[in-house]
Design a protein around this motif. Structure first.
Motif, PDB file in Angstrom:
ATOM      1  N   VAL A  17       0.930   6.657   5.629  1.00 16.68           N
ATOM      2  CA  VAL A  17       1.692   5.510   5.219  1.00 16.68           C
ATOM      3  C   VAL A  17       1.990   4.713   6.163  1.00 16.68           C
ATOM      4  O   VAL A  17       2.570   4.752   7.223  1.00 16.68           O
ATOM      5  CB  VAL A  17       2.804   6.204   4.115  1.00 16.68           C
ATOM      6  N   LEU A  18       2.026   3.253   5.819  1.00 14.27           N
ATOM      7  CA  LEU A  18       2.376   2.178   6.752  1.00 14.27           C
ATOM      8  C   LEU A  18       4.109   2.164   6.529  1.00 14.27           C
ATOM      9  O   LEU A  18       4.602   2.230   5.535  1.00 14.27           O
ATOM     10  CB  LEU A  18       2.052   0.888   6.305  1.00 14.27           C
ATOM     11  N   SER A  19       4.726   2.075   7.958  1.00 10.28           N
ATOM     12  CA  SER A  19       6.159   1.968   7.974  1.00 10.28           C
ATOM     13  C   SER A  19       6.449   0.498   8.208  1.00 10.28           C
ATOM     14  O   SER A  19       7.478   0.048   7.601  1.00 10.28           O
ATOM     15  CB  SER A  19       6.651   2.490   9.268  1.00 10.28           C
ATOM     16  N   ASP A  20       5.647  -0.334   8.447  1.00 12.17           N
ATOM     17  CA  ASP A  20       5.671  -1.863   8.544  1.00 12.17           C
ATOM     18  C   ASP A  20       4.521  -2.771   7.814  1.00 12.17           C
ATOM     19  O   ASP A  20       3.428  -2.203   7.683  1.00 12.17           O
ATOM     20  CB  ASP A  20       5.880  -2.326  10.012  1.00 12.17           C
ATOM     21  N   ASP A  21       4.862  -3.792   7.410  1.00 10.12           N
ATOM     22  CA  ASP A  21       3.636  -4.657   7.204  1.00 10.12           C
ATOM     23  C   ASP A  21       2.909  -5.052   8.401  1.00 10.12           C
ATOM     24  O   ASP A  21       3.227  -4.917   9.476  1.00 10.12           O
ATOM     25  CB  ASP A  21       4.152  -6.244   6.745  1.00 10.12           C
ATOM     26  N   VAL A  22       1.514  -4.920   7.968  1.00  9.96           N
ATOM     27  CA  VAL A  22       0.354  -5.368   9.073  1.00  9.96           C
ATOM     28  C   VAL A  22      -0.224  -6.367   8.706  1.00  9.96           C
ATOM     29  O   VAL A  22      -0.727  -6.485   7.565  1.00  9.96           O
ATOM     30  CB  VAL A  22      -0.218  -4.022   9.574  1.00  9.96           C
ATOM     31  N   LYS A  23      -1.096  -7.178   9.632  1.00 12.48           N
ATOM     32  CA  LYS A  23      -1.832  -8.235   9.244  1.00 12.48           C
ATOM     33  C   LYS A  23      -3.315  -7.659   9.632  1.00 12.48           C
ATOM     34  O   LYS A  23      -3.585  -6.667  10.232  1.00 12.48           O
ATOM     35  CB  LYS A  23      -1.598  -9.576  10.268  1.00 12.48           C
ATOM     36  N   SER A  24      -4.292  -8.397   9.007  1.00 14.39           N
ATOM     37  CA  SER A  24      -5.747  -8.233   8.881  1.00 14.39           C
ATOM     38  C   SER A  24      -6.049  -8.142  10.551  1.00 14.39           C
ATOM     39  O   SER A  24      -5.661  -8.971  11.220  1.00 14.39           O
ATOM     40  CB  SER A  24      -6.530  -9.044   8.173  1.00 14.39           C
ATOM     41  N   ASN A 209     -11.058   6.679   0.051  1.00 14.80           N
ATOM     42  CA  ASN A 209     -11.123   5.771  -1.064  1.00 14.80           C
ATOM     43  C   ASN A 209     -12.443   5.019  -1.029  1.00 14.80           C
ATOM     44  O   ASN A 209     -12.841   4.494   0.046  1.00 14.80           O
ATOM     45  CB  ASN A 209     -10.242   4.863  -1.097  1.00 14.80           C
ATOM     46  N   CYS A 210     -13.233   4.698  -2.122  1.00 19.15           N
ATOM     47  CA  CYS A 210     -14.394   4.137  -2.214  1.00 19.15           C
ATOM     48  C   CYS A 210     -14.296   2.631  -2.088  1.00 19.15           C
ATOM     49  O   CYS A 210     -15.258   1.982  -1.951  1.00 19.15           O
ATOM     50  CB  CYS A 210     -14.976   4.554  -3.194  1.00 19.15           C
ATOM     51  N   VAL A 211     -13.104   2.053  -1.849  1.00 21.41           N
ATOM     52  CA  VAL A 211     -13.011   0.737  -1.399  1.00 21.41           C
ATOM     53  C   VAL A 211     -11.774   0.809  -0.240  1.00 21.41           C
ATOM     54  O   VAL A 211     -10.495   0.665  -0.620  1.00 21.41           O
ATOM     55  CB  VAL A 211     -12.388  -0.209  -2.498  1.00 21.41           C
ATOM     56  N   PRO A 212     -12.395   1.022   0.738  1.00 24.71           N
ATOM     57  CA  PRO A 212     -11.066   1.465   1.884  1.00 24.71           C
ATOM     58  C   PRO A 212     -10.371   0.278   2.241  1.00 24.71           C
ATOM     59  O   PRO A 212     -10.896  -1.093   2.015  1.00 24.71           O
ATOM     60  CB  PRO A 212     -12.184   1.844   3.103  1.00 24.71           C
ATOM     61  N   ASN A 213      -9.203   0.406   2.866  1.00 27.35           N
ATOM     62  CA  ASN A 213      -8.474  -0.549   3.337  1.00 27.35           C
ATOM     63  C   ASN A 213      -8.290  -0.784   4.940  1.00 27.35           C
ATOM     64  O   ASN A 213      -7.595  -1.527   5.544  1.00 27.35           O
ATOM     65  CB  ASN A 213      -7.043  -0.859   2.873  1.00 27.35           C
ATOM     66  N   THR A 214      -8.993   0.157   5.644  1.00 28.36           N
ATOM     67  CA  THR A 214      -9.107   0.231   7.031  1.00 28.36           C
ATOM     68  C   THR A 214     -10.435   0.358   7.652  1.00 28.36           C
ATOM     69  O   THR A 214     -11.422   0.879   7.008  1.00 28.36           O
ATOM     70  CB  THR A 214      -8.341   1.557   7.621  1.00 28.36           C
ATOM     71  N   ALA A 215     -10.879  -0.257   8.556  1.00 26.59           N
ATOM     72  CA  ALA A 215     -12.111  -0.162   9.323  1.00 26.59           C
ATOM     73  C   ALA A 215     -12.089   0.406  10.594  1.00 26.59           C
ATOM     74  O   ALA A 215     -10.878   0.050  11.594  1.00 26.59           O
ATOM     75  CB  ALA A 215     -12.745  -1.852   9.410  1.00 26.59           C
ATOM     76  N   ALA A 230      -6.427  -2.559  10.290  1.00 28.16           N
ATOM     77  CA  ALA A 230      -6.153  -2.940   8.815  1.00 28.16           C
ATOM     78  C   ALA A 230      -7.459  -3.866   8.426  1.00 28.16           C
ATOM     79  O   ALA A 230      -7.595  -4.950   8.991  1.00 28.16           O
ATOM     80  CB  ALA A 230      -4.931  -3.814   8.443  1.00 28.16           C
ATOM     81  N   MET A 231      -8.190  -3.708   7.347  1.00 30.92           N
ATOM     82  CA  MET A 231      -9.145  -4.612   7.059  1.00 30.92           C
ATOM     83  C   MET A 231      -8.926  -5.992   6.222  1.00 30.92           C
ATOM     84  O   MET A 231      -9.418  -6.992   6.286  1.00 30.92           O
ATOM     85  CB  MET A 231     -10.201  -4.128   5.822  1.00 30.92           C
ATOM     86  N   LYS A 232      -7.465  -5.896   5.863  1.00 32.47           N
ATOM     87  CA  LYS A 232      -6.730  -6.896   5.210  1.00 32.47           C
ATOM     88  C   LYS A 232      -5.508  -6.962   5.568  1.00 32.47           C
ATOM     89  O   LYS A 232      -4.808  -5.873   5.949  1.00 32.47           O
ATOM     90  CB  LYS A 232      -7.083  -7.378   3.641  1.00 32.47           C
ATOM     91  N   ASP A 233      -4.660  -8.068   4.982  1.00 35.64           N
ATOM     92  CA  ASP A 233      -3.000  -7.688   5.300  1.00 35.64           C
ATOM     93  C   ASP A 233      -2.625  -6.616   4.337  1.00 35.64           C
ATOM     94  O   ASP A 233      -2.998  -6.524   3.312  1.00 35.64           O
ATOM     95  CB  ASP A 233      -2.458  -9.154   4.735  1.00 35.64           C
ATOM     96  N   HIS A 241      -6.535   4.223   3.817  1.00 35.82           N
ATOM     97  CA  HIS A 241      -7.438   4.992   3.518  1.00 35.82           C
ATOM     98  C   HIS A 241      -8.779   4.541   4.086  1.00 35.82           C
ATOM     99  O   HIS A 241      -8.771   3.266   4.269  1.00 35.82           O
ATOM    100  CB  HIS A 241      -7.511   5.420   2.173  1.00 35.82           C
ATOM    101  N   HIS A 242      -9.667   5.400   4.086  1.00 36.14           N
ATOM    102  CA  HIS A 242     -11.111   4.731   4.691  1.00 36.14           C
ATOM    103  C   HIS A 242     -12.010   5.546   3.674  1.00 36.14           C
ATOM    104  O   HIS A 242     -11.644   6.675   2.859  1.00 36.14           O
ATOM    105  CB  HIS A 242     -11.322   4.986   5.974  1.00 36.14           C
TER     106      HIS A 242
END
Length: 494
Positions: A17-24, A209-215, A230-233, A241-242
């Motif tokens: 889990v993210l502890s902070d906001d991250v940018k793409s 996840n079948c729509v990942p948020n990391t690359a 991160a694939m997006k903000d 997940h990936h």
């Protein structure tokens, strides 16, 4: 500052889990592999660089280690990767037989990657206990796959403990390592494109996840380091997940892969939605009303009926599955052909044939479109500079259609999107220049079209810049950067 932390989830077990906001584009995990080795069920490969080697029917080849006699090409005599098992094989006087099955598999090499994990456990016991030991290996589920379990038991565990004289490792421990690799290992590629298997303990925690948020990017030039971005903000508190599967497979194929290889059922938003997030990626055209699309009533049940979203017509799954099987066999026959004008024409013919049966974005149609995108501009008689405008427009159309799907399933920093964006910019530029020469486009129109191609290339470059420079994607990134510079200069000169 550490951007992530580990939590325990009732459904997924350990999660990140993210502890902070991250940018793409921000790196959220950066780690070296615990072990790297050949994929299981591979042919005979060099144990240093993993390229395929030629052995004759008697198991003879010049590509052997001088000390242990196992497969090693002349360029890899000082391979660090091979040093560990080399001592084991030399001490036990275990020779490499060079036997390959009818399907091209050398089972004697199945032990290599598990052995490297075991030997690295002794070299770095702290990392093993901290990172590898807690990894899931689904012991009970794997035992139920009797044929696979028994093959691994004989070819790996009993082989290492018997002929290789490694009885200091228990049978249970070896089978546990086999399971850890099966459930958690990633496929990577060397700088020359040879396939390998890598174990990344931190990255391996990530849920699917079948729509990942990391690359992820693997760097063969840096000891196969992996960087997860991160694939997006993303916001603090979000789970990372990936995808454990190929995102451009339909739900049934993804579910089967996950059940058989990872031993769970994916219930993500995409899998739970019969329309796959509005893409109708697995849907058929309705044979009753010709206006709606048939999708499974229950994506988690392969025997469930299929229903039209317009007229509510319902049909049994059996007929749908039979049609899919027939079409997949036809597509496989075409895809097995050499890159040629005939294969291109056959792909177009299948697209037209299935147009009356499948949704335009169906995964079978999407697969055919990807093949055509690759072939237009590369096949003899269809080289890019020789393509007439109508075929340049065809390539543009195909690129935009596949991008429409990828924008849903792999939003943001996706390598697949980046490579498709690169493919798209070429017909755009050629069509713009052709239109200007034909006086269909004004100079201002030409600039607008070229600027669109520049924007597309900029996005492609912004994604590919994260790849290892020696990888295929990294090389394409450099080509794309040069093309981008050239286009910008052409606009300035107008």
């Amino acid at each position: 500052m550490n951007k992530i932390h580990v939590e325990v989830d009732a459904q997924f077990g350990r999660i990140i889990v993210l502890s902070d906001d991250v940018k793409s584009g921000e790196v959220v995990i950066d780690e070296l592999p615990f072990a790297v080795g050949p994929k299981q069920h591979s042919g005979i490969v060099c144990l240093g660089c993993y390229r395929y080697l030629q052995f004759d029917e008697d198991g003879d080849s010049i590509d052997r280690c001088e000390k242990c006699d196992w497969p090693l090409c002349g360029m890899c005599i000082d391979s660090v990767e091979h040093n560990l098992e080399c001592e084991v094989f030399h001490k036990a006087n275990v020779k490499f037989a060079g036997n390959v099955s009818a399907d091209g598999v050398c089972t004697q090499l199945d032990c290599i990657t598990p052995l490297r994990v075991l030997l690295n456990k002794e070299i770095d016991p702290e990392r093993w206990e901290r990172e590898v030991a807690p990894m899931e290996y689904h012991d009970q589920s794997r035992r139920q796959m009797t044929e696979v379990w028994n093959a691994d038991l004989v070819n790996i565990a009993q082989y290492l403990r018997g002929p290789c004289k490694l009885d200091r490792f228990s049978e249970d421990l070896i089978m546990r390592v086999v399971g850890i690799l099966e459930v958690n290992a990633f496929e990577g590629r060397t700088s020359h494109g040879h396939t390998i298997r890598c174990l990344y303990p931190k990255t391996g925690i990530l849920a699917h996840n079948c729509v990942p948020n990391t690359a992820r990017s693997i760097y063969p030039s840096d000891r196969f380091r992996i960087r997860l971005r991160a694939m997006k903000d993303l916001k603090a508190g979000q789970q990372l997940h990936h995808s454990y599967t190929f995102t451009l497979n339909g739900t049934a194929a993804r579910q089967e892969h996950i059940r058989n290889g990872k031993f769970f059922t994916c219930r993500c938003a995409r899998c739970s939605d019969p329309t796959e997030l509005g893409t109708y990626f697995s849907s058929f055209k309705c044979i009753s009303c010709d206006l709606g699309f048939l999708s499974s009533i229950d994506p988690f049940d392969s025997t469930a009926d299929w229903r039209c979203n317009h007229c509510r017509f319902t049909t049994p799954a059996e007929g749908i599955l039979k049609n899919i099987s027939t079409m997949q066999a036809e597509v496989a026959d075409v895809q097995a052909m050499d890159m040629s004008p005939e294969r291109l024409q056959e792909c177009e013919a299948l697209l037209r044939k299935y147009r009356m049966i499948l949704h335009p974005s169906h995964y079978i149609q999407t697969s055919l479109k990807q093949s055509l995108i690759e072939m237009y501009g590369r096949v003899h008689g269809y080289e890019m500079v020789e393509l007439p405008d109508i075929l340049l427009e065809r390539k543009e159309e195909l690129c935009r259609q596949v991008l429409g799907v990828l924008n849903v399933f792999e939003p943001g920093l996706s390598r697949a999107r980046a490579m498709l964006l690169y493919e798209l910019h070429v017909p755009l530029v050629l069509l713009a220049k052709s239109g200007f020469i034909a006086k269909v486009l004004s100079l201002s129109n030409l600039k607008e079209r070229i600027q669109e191609a520049v924007s597309i290339l900029e996005e492609s470059v912004s994604i590919l810049k994260y790849e290892d420079p020696s990888s295929q994607e990294g090389l394409l990134g450099r080509v794309a950067s040069k093309a981008l510079e050239s286009l910008k200069l052409s606009i300035e000169a107008m």
